[in-house]
Structures are given as structure tokens and as C-alpha cells.
Scaffold this motif. Structure first.
Motif, short mmCIF file in Angstrom:
data_model
loop_
_atom_site.label_atom_id
_atom_site.label_comp_id
_atom_site.label_asym_id
_atom_site.label_seq_id
_atom_site.Cartn_x
_atom_site.Cartn_y
_atom_site.Cartn_z
N ASP A 1 0.98 5.00 1.91
CA ASP A 1 0.33 5.68 3.04
C ASP A 1 -0.54 6.85 2.56
O ASP A 1 -1.51 7.22 3.22
CB ASP A 1 1.38 6.15 4.04
CG ASP A 1 2.04 4.97 4.76
OD1 ASP A 1 1.44 3.88 4.80
OD2 ASP A 1 3.16 5.14 5.29
N HIS B 1 0.85 -1.19 0.00
CA HIS B 1 0.00 0.00 0.00
C HIS B 1 0.89 1.23 0.00
O HIS B 1 2.09 1.15 0.26
CB HIS B 1 -0.91 0.00 1.23
CG HIS B 1 -0.15 0.14 2.52
ND1 HIS B 1 0.47 -0.94 3.12
CD2 HIS B 1 0.14 1.21 3.29
CE1 HIS B 1 1.09 -0.53 4.22
NE2 HIS B 1 0.93 0.78 4.34
N HIS C 1 4.84 -0.20 0.17
CA HIS C 1 5.53 -1.02 1.17
C HIS C 1 4.54 -2.02 1.75
O HIS C 1 3.33 -1.85 1.64
CB HIS C 1 6.17 -0.15 2.27
CG HIS C 1 5.19 0.74 2.97
ND1 HIS C 1 4.69 1.88 2.40
CD2 HIS C 1 4.62 0.66 4.19
CE1 HIS C 1 3.85 2.46 3.25
NE2 HIS C 1 3.78 1.73 4.34
#
Ligand code: FE2
Length: 281
Positions: free
Chosen positions: A153, A151, A238
Motif C-alpha cells: 500500500d 502490492h 498482499h
């Protein structure tokens, strides 16, 4: 105070992440971990059990999450509760994370989060008016610590222009065995793939701009020692694997945004107007 060298800044711009070893002392990490242990000891899961065991778990679950932006709340691992709403194992081993405003509401977290070094790091990264928007203490429990899929952030903390940066601090050693972070070097350059937003009905939905999956083969593991800080660009993909080992993998994350950026009212994380996000002072 300068934290980053020109070479480190160049590497960060190229890769979208930066590993800073020995950023926090082992003593400070151990102190935070001990403090969290006392918070859990004092935490009575009864009220949360009620939330998680109602007939409408989707909605109550969601409300518990959506109103946690300016609170200190405990979130459980999936399947932590059985069908009767009872914990399957001790509360200490059932918690997935604590979030999302300890840095403002808890004096120990406040002190850990507002250091001259972190303020100088934000300054080096170009923040003019950094706001500490979100804090999370992540447990990644032995054997049951779940996977976190790739994903960005920025999907969850969306600003215009994009301004979120994650400071991910290893409170314990993070290894391949206990579910360390993995990153896609340079992946922050391909733009935001989706955005999570609140619907008028009080639920959340993803708006997807790019359906292409992240390329798994290019991911690199970030095995780090206690006290290491990893800077994560808000657009950097990440993830972390499940923790199948007997060692926990505690980490503390702080997410910063630029105070001058636009913060939409549709973002999941909202704070009470009387209790706005603050900077490092
Ligand atoms: Fe993340």
C-alpha cells in the motif's frame, strides 16, 4: 483503552499483518452493507458511463481516479461496459469499489470509521497524529471480481518516513473461494519496491526500486469471518485472487498515515486544502 497485547504487537512486527477476529459486530457490518446497497440504488451511472465511453478512455478514466481523493466515487469492474458504453449487467453487479473519502463525507461511513476501538488500535500501533487518508468499499463481485496482484500500500500512499497502515475489515466472510486476502509474512522488512506518482502531464507512473518479483510460494491465505479486522503494514506485500464463486466478498478498508510525516504533492491521492484529512475525533 488497549486493543493489542504485547504478543500481538510482537507478531505484527514479525509478520507485517495481524488478524483480529470479532473486531466489528456482525450487526455493524450488515448495517454498512445495507447502507451501501441504498447508495448504489441512488447512484445514476449515466455520468460515469459517459466518462467510460468517450474516445479517450485512458485519460478520462485517469482523471476520474485522480480527482477522487476527497470524493465518493463509484469504480467499475474492468469490462463492465461494452463498446457502446452500456453496462453489460446490472450496476449492482458491475461495481468494483467505492472510494475514497466516504469516511468524511458519508455519516454512516464516518460512524463506522471513527470508533473508540479503531482509535485505540491506531494508538497501540504507535500513531501520534493519525489521519484517516483513504476509505474504500470493495465488492469483489461473484464471478467477475477481479484479481488484485501483489502490492504494497506504501506504493500508492507514500509518506516520508513510510507511515501508512491498512485496516481491512471483512464485511462478509472471506474464503479461498471468494478471493480472500493473501499475505507474505515478514515481507514488509524488505523495503518499498515501487512508488506511484503523478506526472506534470496529469498521468501516473511507477518509479521502481526493486524489480524482484514477490515469492509466491511463501504467501499465506487469510480466510476470515465477517467482522474480522486485518491490520496491514504499509510495506507488507498482499494480494487477492479473482472471485470465481457465486458469493461476493465485501470488505471495507481504511488507510491511516501519520500526520507528522511528509506527504508529497506527487502522490496520486490529493485532497482540497479546505478539506484536509482528519483523525478519529
Ligand atoms: Fe492493498
Amino acid at each position: 483503552m488497549k486493543i493489542l497485547t504485547p504478543n500481538q504487537l510482537t507478531a505484527y512486527e514479525r509478520d507485517g499483518f495481524l488478524v483480529l477476529e470479532n473486531f466489528v459486530s456482525p450487526a455493524a457490518c450488515d448495517q454498512l452493507k445495507a447502507h451501501v446497497a441504498t447508495m448504489i440504488a441512488d447512484f445514476d451511472p449515466t455520468e460515469v458511463k459517459a466518462i467510460f465511453s468517450t474516445r479517450n478512455p485512458g485519460k478520462t478514466h485517469n482523471d476520474y481516479f485522480l480527482t477522487s481523493g476527497d470524493q465518493v466515487r463509484f469504480f467499475f469492474e474492468e469490462d463492465a461496459f461494452n463498446s457502446d458504453g452500456e453496462l453489460r449487467q446490472s450496476k449492482e453487479l458491475s461495481i468494483n469499489k467505492i472510494g475514497h473519502a466516504m469516511h468524511d463525507l458519508d455519516p454512516v461511513f464516518n460512524q463506522f470509521s471513527r470508533t473508540p476501538e479503531l482509535a485505540a488500535l491506531a494508538d497501540d500501533l504507535g500513531y501520534k497524529h493519525p489521519l484517516l487518508l483513504q476509505s474504500m468499499y470493495i465488492f469483489k463481485q461473484p464471478h467477475i471480481g477481479g484479481e488484485v496482484v501483489f502490492h504494497q500500500d506504501g506504493t500508492f500512499l507514500y509518506t516520508e518516513p513510510q507511515s501508512v497502515t491498512g485496516f481491512w475489515i471483512a464485511i462478509e466472510d472471506a474464503t479461498l473461494k471468494n478471493g480472500c486476502l493473501w499475505a507474505l509474512p515478514g515481507g514488509h522488512k524488505s523495503g518499498l519496491k515501487s512508488k506511484l506518482f503523478r506526472t506534470p502531464e496529469g498521468t501516473t507512473r511507477f518509479e521502481t526500486y526493486d524489480e524482484t518479483p514477490w515469492s509466491d510460494e511463501r504467501a499465506v491465505p487469510l480466510e476470515v469471518k465477517q467482522g474480522t479486522l486485518i491490520v496491514l503494514h504499509g510495506l507488507l506485500p498482499h494480494r487477492s485472487h479473482a472471485n470465481l464463486s457465486s458469493q461476493s466478498r465485501h470488505a471495507y478498508t481504511l488507510h491511516l498515515i501519520e500526520g507528522k510525516s511528509h506527504y508529497p504533492a506527487e502522490n496520486w491521492l490529493q485532497r482540497s486544502p479546505e478539506f484536509p484529512a482528519r483523525g478519529f475525533s
